[in-house]
Design a protein around this motif. Structure first.
Motif, mmCIF file in Angstrom:
data_model
loop_
_atom_site.group_PDB
_atom_site.id
_atom_site.type_symbol
_atom_site.label_atom_id
_atom_site.label_comp_id
_atom_site.label_asym_id
_atom_site.label_seq_id
_atom_site.Cartn_x
_atom_site.Cartn_y
_atom_site.Cartn_z
ATOM 1 N N LEU A 1 25.049 38.630 40.150
ATOM 2 C CA LEU A 1 23.127 38.649 40.217
ATOM 3 C C LEU A 1 22.822 39.555 39.355
ATOM 4 O O LEU A 1 21.563 39.481 39.073
ATOM 5 C CB LEU A 1 22.982 39.158 41.799
ATOM 6 N N ALA A 2 23.597 40.336 38.460
ATOM 7 C CA ALA A 2 23.083 40.798 37.600
ATOM 8 C C ALA A 2 22.413 39.977 36.391
ATOM 9 O O ALA A 2 21.595 40.804 35.650
ATOM 10 C CB ALA A 2 24.357 41.845 36.621
ATOM 11 N N ARG A 3 22.585 38.906 36.556
ATOM 12 C CA ARG A 3 22.080 38.024 35.293
ATOM 13 C C ARG A 3 20.736 37.496 35.683
ATOM 14 O O ARG A 3 20.173 37.065 35.113
ATOM 15 C CB ARG A 3 23.217 36.759 35.366
ATOM 16 N N HIS A 4 20.474 37.972 37.186
ATOM 17 C CA HIS A 4 19.250 37.344 37.620
ATOM 18 C C HIS A 4 18.164 38.475 38.034
ATOM 19 O O HIS A 4 17.126 38.036 38.698
ATOM 20 C CB HIS A 4 19.654 36.387 38.720
ATOM 21 N N THR A 5 18.521 39.773 37.517
ATOM 22 C CA THR A 5 17.590 40.792 38.111
ATOM 23 C C THR A 5 17.023 41.676 36.764
ATOM 24 O O THR A 5 17.801 41.684 35.773
ATOM 25 C CB THR A 5 18.421 41.941 39.062
ATOM 26 N N THR A 6 15.758 42.146 37.045
ATOM 27 C CA THR A 6 15.215 42.979 35.996
ATOM 28 C C THR A 6 15.889 44.274 35.624
ATOM 29 O O THR A 6 16.086 44.783 34.384
ATOM 30 C CB THR A 6 13.954 42.957 36.091
ATOM 31 N N PHE A 7 16.742 44.582 36.557
ATOM 32 C CA PHE A 7 17.498 45.848 36.451
ATOM 33 C C PHE A 7 18.676 45.569 35.384
ATOM 34 O O PHE A 7 19.505 46.349 34.969
ATOM 35 C CB PHE A 7 17.812 46.179 37.618
ATOM 36 N N PHE B 1 9.509 54.976 36.559
ATOM 37 C CA PHE B 1 10.311 54.232 36.012
ATOM 38 C C PHE B 1 11.671 54.616 35.697
ATOM 39 O O PHE B 1 12.151 55.351 35.004
ATOM 40 C CB PHE B 1 9.837 53.425 34.645
ATOM 41 N N PHE B 2 12.649 53.708 36.603
ATOM 42 C CA PHE B 2 13.987 54.230 36.364
ATOM 43 C C PHE B 2 14.777 52.963 35.768
ATOM 44 O O PHE B 2 14.131 51.749 36.005
ATOM 45 C CB PHE B 2 14.665 54.104 37.802
ATOM 46 N N VAL B 3 15.607 53.069 34.729
ATOM 47 C CA VAL B 3 15.958 52.162 33.622
ATOM 48 C C VAL B 3 17.413 52.216 33.692
ATOM 49 O O VAL B 3 18.088 53.143 33.874
ATOM 50 C CB VAL B 3 15.269 52.385 32.428
#
Length: 303
Positions: free
Chosen positions: A23-29, A261-263
């Motif tokens: 799911l890392a491929r599909h989240t803005t984080f 904003f946490f990045v």
């Protein structure tokens, strides 16, 4: 055959199905572990059918929009994740119907080009129309509740019905969805009532919002604002006041440019981002007695 295997066989006819999809491929984080089942659908009907099949199989389902406003656990999400790309749109005068998987920002910009007023403030907001309904997305003094007329919901048992916007009890960054009162009901479609406007003026206004957003917000992988603003003070000001601007844990960081904003600055984990979020809440409460409420939703197998 397990319940997951039976569900996979059932829902594969509604879209493109993958297993153990990161799911890392599909989240803005850019973080998040695998989904047991990951189904991409491209119509509201397919979304409804897949949701109903998961309910019938007693398998948990999570509907994913653009992957903004969520932090998915490193262990991922059990059950079925539906990647909602239902985007059909129709226009009747100033009334617009649009399926819930459409990009909210892109939709808002199209409405400005068509000379329909009411969404210029939304041209930079990440997420889908479905997510915008759930959280009553808003910025610069505007919010979706101002123009939303009604939504079509998938109900338990496979039925769908139109529900008036007033019945969703939309408030600042919240609704009956966020309060858990509409659990199991997926947003399939939205109907909005806009107003006639001048395209050139609306696009100028949108460009001004774009410039303001770019000047204030950091670039890179984030979920947007991490906390809702409490009545007492903006969340960024409270986080800054407790000395956390720029704080890091691994590749997770609180932005130097905007402390709400946490990045992800490289290969951050969900656990590191959540540690920063929890630490900010702890410090702000200890210093000011104010409980920061996350705007970001924690999703998946956290325990």
């Amino acid at each position: 055959m397990s319940a997951i295997e039976r569900l996979a066989a059932e829902v594969s006819r509604f879209g493109e199905l993958r297993t153990a999809e990161p799911l890392a491929r599909h989240t803005t984080f850019g973080v998040g572990g695998p989904a047991d089942l990951f189904l991409t659908v491209r119509s509201a009907d397919a979304l409804a059918a897949a949701s109903a099949a998961a309910a019938d199989a007693d398998v948990p389902v999570f509907i994913l929009g653009s992957g903004s406003n969520i932090l998915v656990a490193d262990a991922g999400i059990r059950g079925l994740v539906i990647d909602n790309r239902a985007r059909a749109e129709s226009l009747d005068g100033t009334t617009v119907r649009i399926e819930s998987g459409a990009s909210f920002a892109a939709f808002a910009r199209r409405m400005c080009r068509r000379g329909l007023d009411g969404l210029a403030w939304a041209v930079g907001i990440p997420g889908t129309l479905g997510g915008a309904v759930v959280y009553n997305a808003g910025a610069y003094g505007g919010c979706l509740a101002d123009v939303l007329r009604r939504v079509r919901l998938q109900l338990p048992g496979g039925r769908a019905e139109w529900v008036d916007a007033a019945d969703l009890h939309l408030v600042y960054r919240g609704s009956r969805f966020t309060r858990g009162e509409l659990r199991g009901r997926a947003v399939l479609e939205c109907e909005l009532e806009l107003a006639p406007g001048d395209p050139a003026e609306l696009l100028r206004r949108a460009a001004a919002y774009d410039a303001k957003r770019l000047a204030a917000q950091p670039r890179g992988r984030s979920a947007g604002s991490t906390f809702k603003n409490p009545p007492e003070a903006p969340a960024w000001k409270l986080i800054d006041a407790v000395g956390m601007r720029g704080m890091r844990r691994g590749d997770a960081a609180i932005s130097e440019k905007h402390a709400n904003f946490f990045v992800n600055e490289g290969n951050a984990t969900a656990a590191d981002l959540r540690w920063l979020i929890d630490e900010a809440r702890r410090r702000v409460f200890e210093a000011f007695g104010i409980t920061l409420e996350p705007e970001v939703e924690f999703v998946g197998a956290w325990t």
